[in-house]
Design a protein around this motif. Structure first.
Motif, PDB file in Angstrom:
ATOM      1  N   SER A  16       0.671  -1.197   0.055  1.00 56.55           N
ATOM      2  CA  SER A  16       0.170  -0.138   0.186  1.00 56.55           C
ATOM      3  C   SER A  16       0.691   1.349  -0.221  1.00 56.55           C
ATOM      4  O   SER A  16       2.355   1.118   0.096  1.00 56.55           O
ATOM      5  N   SER A  17       0.269   2.315  -0.305  1.00 55.19           N
ATOM      6  CA  SER A  17       0.703   4.090  -0.169  1.00 55.19           C
ATOM      7  C   SER A  17       1.433   3.639   1.006  1.00 55.19           C
ATOM      8  O   SER A  17       2.700   4.017   1.341  1.00 55.19           O
ATOM      9  N   LYS A  18       0.745   3.603   2.197  1.00 56.15           N
ATOM     10  CA  LYS A  18       1.299   3.918   3.748  1.00 56.15           C
ATOM     11  C   LYS A  18       2.625   3.324   3.769  1.00 56.15           C
ATOM     12  O   LYS A  18       3.641   3.679   4.488  1.00 56.15           O
ATOM     13  N   VAL A 120       4.821   9.700  11.791  1.00 53.69           N
ATOM     14  CA  VAL A 120       4.047   8.956  13.388  1.00 53.69           C
ATOM     15  C   VAL A 120       3.178   9.309  13.102  1.00 53.69           C
ATOM     16  O   VAL A 120       1.468   8.296  13.238  1.00 53.69           O
ATOM     17  N   LEU A 121       2.728  10.404  12.026  1.00 52.86           N
ATOM     18  CA  LEU A 121       1.453  10.995  12.039  1.00 52.86           C
ATOM     19  C   LEU A 121       0.765  10.468  10.868  1.00 52.86           C
ATOM     20  O   LEU A 121       0.111  10.605  10.301  1.00 52.86           O
ATOM     21  N   PRO A 126      -5.736   7.976   7.978  1.00 52.35           N
ATOM     22  CA  PRO A 126      -6.562   7.264   6.918  1.00 52.35           C
ATOM     23  C   PRO A 126      -6.256   7.180   5.503  1.00 52.35           C
ATOM     24  O   PRO A 126      -6.973   7.743   4.646  1.00 52.35           O
ATOM     25  N   LEU A 127      -4.682   6.236   5.345  1.00 52.70           N
ATOM     26  CA  LEU A 127      -4.833   6.391   3.738  1.00 52.70           C
ATOM     27  C   LEU A 127      -3.763   5.362   4.002  1.00 52.70           C
ATOM     28  O   LEU A 127      -3.298   4.677   4.110  1.00 52.70           O
TER      29      LEU A 127
END
Length: 282
Positions: A16-18, A120-121, A126-127
């Protein structure tokens, strides 16, 4: 950037992107901490490769996500806000550097802390986008993007040629023409401030009248601005203001080109188009 960017679509097929963004931030953290642990020049080149590559890939993915989360009616201004946040960090960093000096590890610790905070952020955000990619090789989409969106490719090439000028060369130029070290240190702040002030207005204008006229205007101002820089050297304040205006318009080439890519590609082709954009930029 050149080595890794073409493989982003393939990586995005499995992660995933995250996950990828946090992983690339971890690479950047490893690189910046490596600077603090050694003064060996060869190792510094290795850590520079790791640090620059990690941050570069992180930005490619952030910009892909921005294009997927926007539409043609608001894409320019949203990317303008992104540019403002990015440039605010540059302004703060370039102002802190003369105060912190070049001795010790305080700068490395500060940058490392900023990277950890960003990770951390990001982990809390929600991504979690993941797009299947159908391209057969890392480079097969590059030609298609160059044919479909040549204006964006030309814009990002021009900005790629320009970007290192304010970051590295203008401080040297400022010293060579006889201005002081303090003025040399503030040239990057001037460029970044100009970008910060103009990024959102240029984005809004490009949303309303189209990307091409704005990109052409930025290119023309960049060209003629470079030609008359020597005429502004007699007055320090005018010199810095001129650099801010010039840098702001040339910086608009990147953000508007990025929005142009988002206008012309969507779905599974967008991550590949963004990778092509990043490769040409590099």
């Amino acid at each position: 950037w050149l080595c890794i960017t073409p493989f982003l679509p393939k990586l995005h097929r499995y992660f995933s992107s995250k996950t990828l963004m946090i992983s690339f931030l971890a690479l950047a953290l490893l690189g910046i901490l490596g600077f603090a642990l050694t003064e060996n020049f060869i190792l510094w080149l290795v850590f520079r490769l790791v640090f620059g590559g990690g941050l570069g890939m992180f930005f490619r993915l952030v910009e892909y996500w921005l294009n997927t989360a926007t539409h043609s009616g608001n894409r320019g201004r949203v990317i303008g806000v992104y540019s403002v946040c990015f440039l605010l960090g540059i302004v703060i960093g370039s102002l802190l550097q003369p105060e912190l000096g070049s001795e010790g590890n305080s700068i490395f610790v500060l940058i490392g802390g900023a990277i950890i905070l960003g990770a951390v952020l990001l982990a809390l955000a929600p991504l979690d986008t993941q797009t299947p990619i159908t391209t057969s090789t890392p480079f097969d989409f590059l030609l298609k993007v160059m044919i479909t969106a040549p204006l964006a490719m030309a814009g990002v090439v021009a900005y790629g040629l320009f970007e290192d000028v304010p970051a590295y060369l203008f401080s040297i130029y400022t010293l060579k023409v006889g201005l002081g070290e303090d003025i040399a240190a503030y040239t990057l702040s001037a460029f970044a401030l100009g970008n910060l002030l103009l990024a959102i207005p240029l984005g809004i204008i490009s949303d309303k009248i189209g990307r091409a006229p704005v990109m052409l205007s930025c290119a023309l101002i960049g060209f003629f601005g470079a030609a008359v820089i020597p005429a502004s050297l007699g007055n320090t304040a005018i010199y810095l203001v001129f650099l801010a205006i010039w840098g702001g318009f040339v910086g608009g080439l990147y953000s508007v080109s990025l929005a142009y890519i988002g206008d012309h590609f969507s779905g599974e082709s967008l991550i590949a188009a963004n990778a092509a954009f990043g490769t040409i930029y590099a």
